[in-house]
Design a protein around this motif. Structure first.
Motif, PDB file in Angstrom:
ATOM      1  N   VAL A 130       1.087  -0.914  -0.039  1.00 22.46           N
ATOM      2  CA  VAL A 130       0.021   0.453  -0.084  1.00 22.46           C
ATOM      3  C   VAL A 130       0.847   1.180   0.286  1.00 22.46           C
ATOM      4  O   VAL A 130       0.593   2.354  -0.300  1.00 22.46           O
ATOM      5  CB  VAL A 130      -0.689   0.186   0.753  1.00 22.46           C
ATOM      6  CG1 VAL A 130      -2.089   1.576   1.241  1.00 22.46           C
ATOM      7  CG2 VAL A 130      -1.915  -0.946   0.936  1.00 22.46           C
ATOM      8  N   GLY A 131       1.819   1.372   0.779  1.00 19.80           N
ATOM      9  CA  GLY A 131       3.041   2.207   0.950  1.00 19.80           C
ATOM     10  C   GLY A 131       3.290   2.652  -0.624  1.00 19.80           C
ATOM     11  O   GLY A 131       3.787   4.021  -0.759  1.00 19.80           O
ATOM     12  N   VAL A 132       3.598   2.018  -0.913  1.00 18.15           N
ATOM     13  CA  VAL A 132       4.219   2.219  -2.703  1.00 18.15           C
ATOM     14  C   VAL A 132       3.059   2.429  -3.947  1.00 18.15           C
ATOM     15  O   VAL A 132       3.873   2.966  -4.394  1.00 18.15           O
ATOM     16  CB  VAL A 132       4.736   0.736  -3.478  1.00 18.15           C
ATOM     17  CG1 VAL A 132       5.339   0.685  -4.788  1.00 18.15           C
ATOM     18  CG2 VAL A 132       6.301   0.209  -2.667  1.00 18.15           C
ATOM     19  N   VAL A 133       2.080   1.885  -3.515  1.00 21.22           N
ATOM     20  CA  VAL A 133       0.720   2.618  -4.178  1.00 21.22           C
ATOM     21  C   VAL A 133       0.888   4.079  -3.704  1.00 21.22           C
ATOM     22  O   VAL A 133       0.916   4.814  -4.807  1.00 21.22           O
ATOM     23  CB  VAL A 133      -0.639   2.015  -4.029  1.00 21.22           C
ATOM     24  CG1 VAL A 133      -1.732   3.102  -4.765  1.00 21.22           C
ATOM     25  CG2 VAL A 133      -0.708   0.278  -4.288  1.00 21.22           C
ATOM     26  N   LEU A 134       0.661   4.461  -2.733  1.00 19.47           N
ATOM     27  CA  LEU A 134       0.284   5.553  -2.325  1.00 19.47           C
ATOM     28  C   LEU A 134       1.219   6.790  -2.756  1.00 19.47           C
ATOM     29  O   LEU A 134       1.674   7.487  -3.338  1.00 19.47           O
ATOM     30  CB  LEU A 134       0.236   6.040  -0.636  1.00 19.47           C
ATOM     31  CG  LEU A 134      -1.183   5.341  -0.081  1.00 19.47           C
ATOM     32  CD1 LEU A 134      -0.422   5.047   1.103  1.00 19.47           C
ATOM     33  CD2 LEU A 134      -1.636   5.979  -0.821  1.00 19.47           C
ATOM     34  N   ILE A 135       3.141   6.406  -3.137  1.00 17.92           N
ATOM     35  CA  ILE A 135       4.211   6.958  -2.843  1.00 17.92           C
ATOM     36  C   ILE A 135       4.218   7.055  -4.642  1.00 17.92           C
ATOM     37  O   ILE A 135       4.193   7.973  -5.095  1.00 17.92           O
ATOM     38  CB  ILE A 135       5.063   6.421  -2.187  1.00 17.92           C
ATOM     39  CG1 ILE A 135       5.232   6.978  -1.151  1.00 17.92           C
ATOM     40  CG2 ILE A 135       6.735   7.071  -3.264  1.00 17.92           C
ATOM     41  CD1 ILE A 135       6.405   5.972  -0.591  1.00 17.92           C
ATOM     42  N   GLY A 136       3.554   6.453  -4.774  1.00 10.70           N
ATOM     43  CA  GLY A 136       3.657   6.457  -6.448  1.00 10.70           C
ATOM     44  C   GLY A 136       2.575   6.808  -7.477  1.00 10.70           C
ATOM     45  O   GLY A 136       3.203   8.003  -8.168  1.00 10.70           O
ATOM     46  N   ALA A 150      12.243   8.445   7.075  1.00 15.67           N
ATOM     47  CA  ALA A 150      10.639   7.700   7.067  1.00 15.67           C
ATOM     48  C   ALA A 150      10.736   6.382   5.574  1.00 15.67           C
ATOM     49  O   ALA A 150      10.744   5.864   5.955  1.00 15.67           O
ATOM     50  CB  ALA A 150       9.177   7.810   8.034  1.00 15.67           C
ATOM     51  N   VAL A 151      10.184   7.405   4.750  1.00 20.57           N
ATOM     52  CA  VAL A 151      10.533   6.792   3.300  1.00 20.57           C
ATOM     53  C   VAL A 151      11.304   6.152   3.371  1.00 20.57           C
ATOM     54  O   VAL A 151      11.021   4.538   2.015  1.00 20.57           O
ATOM     55  CB  VAL A 151       9.666   7.418   1.950  1.00 20.57           C
ATOM     56  CG1 VAL A 151       9.605   6.771   1.056  1.00 20.57           C
ATOM     57  CG2 VAL A 151       8.322   8.287   2.539  1.00 20.57           C
ATOM     58  N   LEU A 152      12.650   6.251   3.179  1.00 18.99           N
ATOM     59  CA  LEU A 152      13.581   5.575   2.435  1.00 18.99           C
ATOM     60  C   LEU A 152      13.523   4.813   3.355  1.00 18.99           C
ATOM     61  O   LEU A 152      13.869   3.665   3.050  1.00 18.99           O
ATOM     62  CB  LEU A 152      14.603   6.373   3.558  1.00 18.99           C
ATOM     63  CG  LEU A 152      16.488   6.127   2.541  1.00 18.99           C
ATOM     64  CD1 LEU A 152      16.349   5.785   0.828  1.00 18.99           C
ATOM     65  CD2 LEU A 152      17.243   7.035   2.936  1.00 18.99           C
ATOM     66  N   TYR A 153      13.740   4.061   4.776  1.00 20.13           N
ATOM     67  CA  TYR A 153      13.603   3.270   6.136  1.00 20.13           C
ATOM     68  C   TYR A 153      12.639   2.356   5.209  1.00 20.13           C
ATOM     69  O   TYR A 153      12.247   1.261   5.266  1.00 20.13           O
ATOM     70  CB  TYR A 153      13.923   3.869   7.212  1.00 20.13           C
ATOM     71  CG  TYR A 153      12.952   2.647   7.935  1.00 20.13           C
ATOM     72  CD1 TYR A 153      13.997   1.693   8.769  1.00 20.13           C
ATOM     73  CD2 TYR A 153      11.879   2.147   8.212  1.00 20.13           C
ATOM     74  CE1 TYR A 153      14.004   0.513   9.752  1.00 20.13           C
ATOM     75  CE2 TYR A 153      11.373   0.952   9.368  1.00 20.13           C
ATOM     76  CZ  TYR A 153      12.453   0.534  10.268  1.00 20.13           C
ATOM     77  OH  TYR A 153      12.654  -0.571  10.835  1.00 20.13           O
ATOM     78  N   TYR A 154      11.073   2.576   4.846  1.00 21.02           N
ATOM     79  CA  TYR A 154      10.279   2.118   4.320  1.00 21.02           C
ATOM     80  C   TYR A 154      10.545   1.108   3.094  1.00 21.02           C
ATOM     81  O   TYR A 154      10.664   0.299   2.692  1.00 21.02           O
ATOM     82  CB  TYR A 154       8.796   2.786   3.881  1.00 21.02           C
ATOM     83  CG  TYR A 154       7.891   1.731   3.058  1.00 21.02           C
ATOM     84  CD1 TYR A 154       7.242   0.934   4.400  1.00 21.02           C
ATOM     85  CD2 TYR A 154       7.313   2.099   1.800  1.00 21.02           C
ATOM     86  CE1 TYR A 154       6.409   0.586   2.968  1.00 21.02           C
ATOM     87  CE2 TYR A 154       6.536   1.681   1.127  1.00 21.02           C
ATOM     88  CZ  TYR A 154       5.596   0.475   1.884  1.00 21.02           C
ATOM     89  OH  TYR A 154       5.157   0.043   1.117  1.00 21.02           O
ATOM     90  N   PHE A 155      11.677   2.123   2.417  1.00 19.34           N
ATOM     91  CA  PHE A 155      11.903   1.758   0.582  1.00 19.34           C
ATOM     92  C   PHE A 155      12.646  -0.319   1.315  1.00 19.34           C
ATOM     93  O   PHE A 155      12.948  -0.798   0.389  1.00 19.34           O
ATOM     94  CB  PHE A 155      13.050   2.501   0.265  1.00 19.34           C
ATOM     95  CG  PHE A 155      11.525   2.872  -0.715  1.00 19.34           C
ATOM     96  CD1 PHE A 155      12.012   2.834  -2.346  1.00 19.34           C
ATOM     97  CD2 PHE A 155      10.674   3.338  -0.639  1.00 19.34           C
ATOM     98  CE1 PHE A 155      11.006   3.277  -3.358  1.00 19.34           C
ATOM     99  CE2 PHE A 155       9.137   3.725  -1.603  1.00 19.34           C
ATOM    100  CZ  PHE A 155       9.374   4.352  -3.435  1.00 19.34           C
ATOM    101  N   TYR A 156      13.420   0.285   2.714  1.00 20.68           N
ATOM    102  CA  TYR A 156      14.642  -0.931   2.141  1.00 20.68           C
ATOM    103  C   TYR A 156      14.112  -1.994   4.020  1.00 20.68           C
ATOM    104  O   TYR A 156      14.669  -2.653   3.656  1.00 20.68           O
ATOM    105  CB  TYR A 156      15.695  -0.358   3.241  1.00 20.68           C
ATOM    106  CG  TYR A 156      16.559   0.722   2.866  1.00 20.68           C
ATOM    107  CD1 TYR A 156      17.878  -0.694   1.987  1.00 20.68           C
ATOM    108  CD2 TYR A 156      16.586   1.752   2.416  1.00 20.68           C
ATOM    109  CE1 TYR A 156      18.562   0.304   1.062  1.00 20.68           C
ATOM    110  CE2 TYR A 156      17.832   1.798   1.568  1.00 20.68           C
ATOM    111  CZ  TYR A 156      18.551   1.430   0.603  1.00 20.68           C
ATOM    112  OH  TYR A 156      20.291   1.793   0.325  1.00 20.68           O
ATOM    113  N   GLN A 157      12.404  -1.916   3.331  1.00 21.64           N
ATOM    114  CA  GLN A 157      11.507  -3.376   4.040  1.00 21.64           C
ATOM    115  C   GLN A 157      11.726  -4.730   3.505  1.00 21.64           C
ATOM    116  O   GLN A 157      12.007  -3.954   1.459  1.00 21.64           O
ATOM    117  CB  GLN A 157      10.440  -2.656   4.367  1.00 21.64           C
ATOM    118  CG  GLN A 157      10.094  -1.511   6.076  1.00 21.64           C
ATOM    119  CD  GLN A 157      10.930  -2.152   6.660  1.00 21.64           C
ATOM    120  OE1 GLN A 157      11.373  -3.276   7.696  1.00 21.64           O
ATOM    121  NE2 GLN A 157      12.303  -1.436   7.267  1.00 21.64           N
ATOM    122  N   PRO A 158      11.829  -5.013   3.645  1.00 15.99           N
ATOM    123  CA  PRO A 158      11.601  -6.453   2.884  1.00 15.99           C
ATOM    124  C   PRO A 158      11.454  -6.737   1.993  1.00 15.99           C
ATOM    125  O   PRO A 158      11.008  -7.365   0.694  1.00 15.99           O
ATOM    126  CB  PRO A 158      11.746  -7.675   3.518  1.00 15.99           C
ATOM    127  CG  PRO A 158      12.453  -7.190   5.021  1.00 15.99           C
ATOM    128  CD  PRO A 158      12.130  -6.002   5.083  1.00 15.99           C
TER     129      PRO A 158
END
Length: 144
Positions: free
Chosen positions: A8-14, A124-132
């Motif tokens: 969901v986070g990737v969709v929102l960021i996209g 925080a978004v950068l941290y999120y991008f490194y999540q598995p």
């Protein structure tokens, strides 16, 4: 192998980057057509804004389509944003110290809120991008 769902986070960021890219595209075209704006710098600023729009749209669409290069582009954009906001914050602190050192307050909310907020949000978004699960989404691996 089951089909991987889009985080969901990737969709929102996209979506955010697509919308931001479209607004930058609009603003860039407007500035290119305004040669007298900012002392004649309108077209130059407009071209820079059009380049930023291309990067933003590329990342937004690439992240929605799970392209591996979009993850790298996203990391580069986020690191660049942190660097720019840090430079802005440091320059504002420096200007405050040089202009009126007696009145300096590092916690002045009216001046320092946005750069600090943007640094925290971008980190925080950068941290999120490194999540598995996010890295797995961009690499095409199913991490579920």
């Amino acid at each position: 192998m089951t089909e991987q769902s889009t985080p969901v986070g990737v969709v929102l960021i996209g979506i955010f980057f697509v919308l931001f890219g479209l607004s930058s595209l609009y603003g860039g075209f407007r500035l290119v057509l305004m040669p007298s704006w900012a002392g004649g710098l309108g077209p130059l600023i407009g071209i820079a804004l059009l380049a930023a729009a291309a990067i933003e749209l590329s990342f937004g669409i690439g992240s929605l389509l799970a392209r591996p290069w979009a993850w790298i582009l996203g990391i580069l954009i986020l690191v660049f944003c942190i660097l720019i906001q840090s430079v802005i914050l440091i320059s504002w602190i420096r200007a405050d110290l040089l202009n009126d050192p007696g009145e300096f307050s590092l916690f002045s909310p009216d001046v320092y809120f946005w750069p600090v907020f943007m640094i925290i949000l971008t980190a925080a978004v950068l941290y999120y991008f490194y999540q598995p699960h996010v890295r797995g989404y961009f690499s095409g691996l199913n991490k579920e």
